[in-house]
Design an enzyme around this catalytic site. Structure first.
Site, PDB file in Angstrom:
ATOM      1  CE  LYS A 107    -141.567  79.353  96.420  1.00  0.00           C
ATOM      2  NZ  LYS A 107    -142.546  79.180  97.503  1.00  0.00           N
ATOM      3  N   GLY A 168    -151.261  76.333 100.671  1.00  0.00           N
ATOM      4  CA  GLY A 168    -151.912  76.232 101.968  1.00  0.00           C
ATOM      5  C   GLY A 168    -153.153  75.366 102.008  1.00  0.00           C
ATOM      6  CB  ALA A 194    -148.045  75.282  96.798  1.00  0.00           C
ATOM      7  N   GLY A 195    -149.384  72.789  98.478  1.00  0.00           N
ATOM      8  CA  GLY A 195    -150.468  71.825  98.411  1.00  0.00           C
ATOM      9  C   GLY A 195    -150.272  70.555  99.205  1.00  0.00           C
ATOM     10  CG  ASN A 216    -144.644  77.765 105.872  1.00  0.00           C
ATOM     11  OD1 ASN A 216    -144.525  78.958 105.668  1.00  0.00           O
ATOM     12  ND2 ASN A 216    -144.681  77.308 107.115  1.00  0.00           N
ATOM     13  CB  THR A 217    -149.655  75.547 105.224  1.00  0.00           C
ATOM     14  OG1 THR A 217    -149.415  76.836 104.672  1.00  0.00           O
ATOM     15  CG2 THR A 217    -150.942  75.593 106.021  1.00  0.00           C
TER      16      THR A 217
END
Length: 265
Positions: A107, A168, A194-195, A216-217
């Site tokens: 990635k 994040g 993301a987001g 992830n977050t």
């Protein structure tokens, strides 16, 4: 027939099929035990690891995340998080390939600045071109610009991964029409990266036709990461099935649910 379609529906990345369309990261958990538990609950089969921040063998004697996330069970997706220029991103991918015995799936992310973590698009294009020429299968993090997404595909990237919102942030999909345009124009998988903050965000991404979602977050920062991982798994499945089913056409005014013909009065 509909149930058979849903069961046979698979995500294909670089020629390999996956039953799960949820990809997850490994950062920000309190320890490796929680990491492994959340990832197992998510049902994810592709796990992304920040090579510059996580030991996958480059630091002998320290805990190795591959001990709890074995490559025999998961497809490891090394990423270039923390890279701000072409050379460091390319070097990180080469290191990952060496540590993972010739593993080519990576990635790519080349960041523009530390505050927003938005991608440096010019550097991303250059790094992608180099990596593709070197035989890497590149899944690439980018902004939600349909033109850039198509250009990355044309360079040979195996998947394009536009952000839904800043990394994040948990803000959800800020520009759904941009994501939809990228999906409509792409011949490779498009995955939101993301987001995402909660299950409804993941479902929306899938309903737009995205091939998958990487997060992830949203898991690691939840009050209960394992429970959130289960919720995200269900949201991805529900959103994908809704996309395959085809939603009704939105209407401005009411439309009776029951037929108006054949009444007994």
């Amino acid at each position: 027939m509909s149930q058979t379609l849903a069961q046979s529906d698979r995500l294909t990345i670089a020629g390999k099929e996956y039953s799960s369309r949820l990809l997850v990261g490994t950062g920000k958990y309190k320890d490796l035990t929680e990491t492994a538990s959340a990832i197992e609950a998510s049902g994810a089969q592709i796990i992304t690891i920040a090579v510059r921040r996580t030991n996958i063998g480059q630091t002998p004697g320290e805990p190795n995340i591959l001990d709890v996330l074995p490559p025999e069970r998961y497809t490891i997706l090394p990423n270039t998080a923390g890279c701000y220029d072409v050379d460091s991103a390319v070097r990180t991918c080469r290191l990952a390939r060496e540590l993972l015995n010739g593993h080519n799936l990576v990635k790519l992310e080349v960041l523009g600045d530390a505050k927003t973590l938005f991608p440096d698009v010019v550097a991303t294009l250059a790094a992608a071109e180099t990596l593709v020429k070197e035989g890497f299968d590149v899944m690439v993090y980018t902004n939600d610009d349909p033109i850039i997404a198509k250009r990355l595909e044309d360079l040979g990237c195996v998947a394009v991964m536009p952000l839904a919102a800043p990394i994040g942030s948990g803000l959800g999909i800020r520009n759904p029409l941009n994501i939809l345009t990228i999906v409509e124009n792409a011949k490779v998988p498009v995955l939101v990266d993301a987001g995402v903050g909660t299950a409804s965000d993941a479902a929306v991404a899938m309903e737009l036709g995205c091939a998958g979602v990487l997060m992830n977050t949203a898991l690691a920062a939840a009050r209960d990461p394992v429970l959130m991982a289960r919720a995200m798994r269900k949201a991805i499945e529900a959103g994908r099935e809704a996309y395959l089913a085809g939603r009704m056409t939105p209407k401005r005014f009411a439309s009776a649910s029951s037929p108006m013909t054949g009444l007994f009065f």
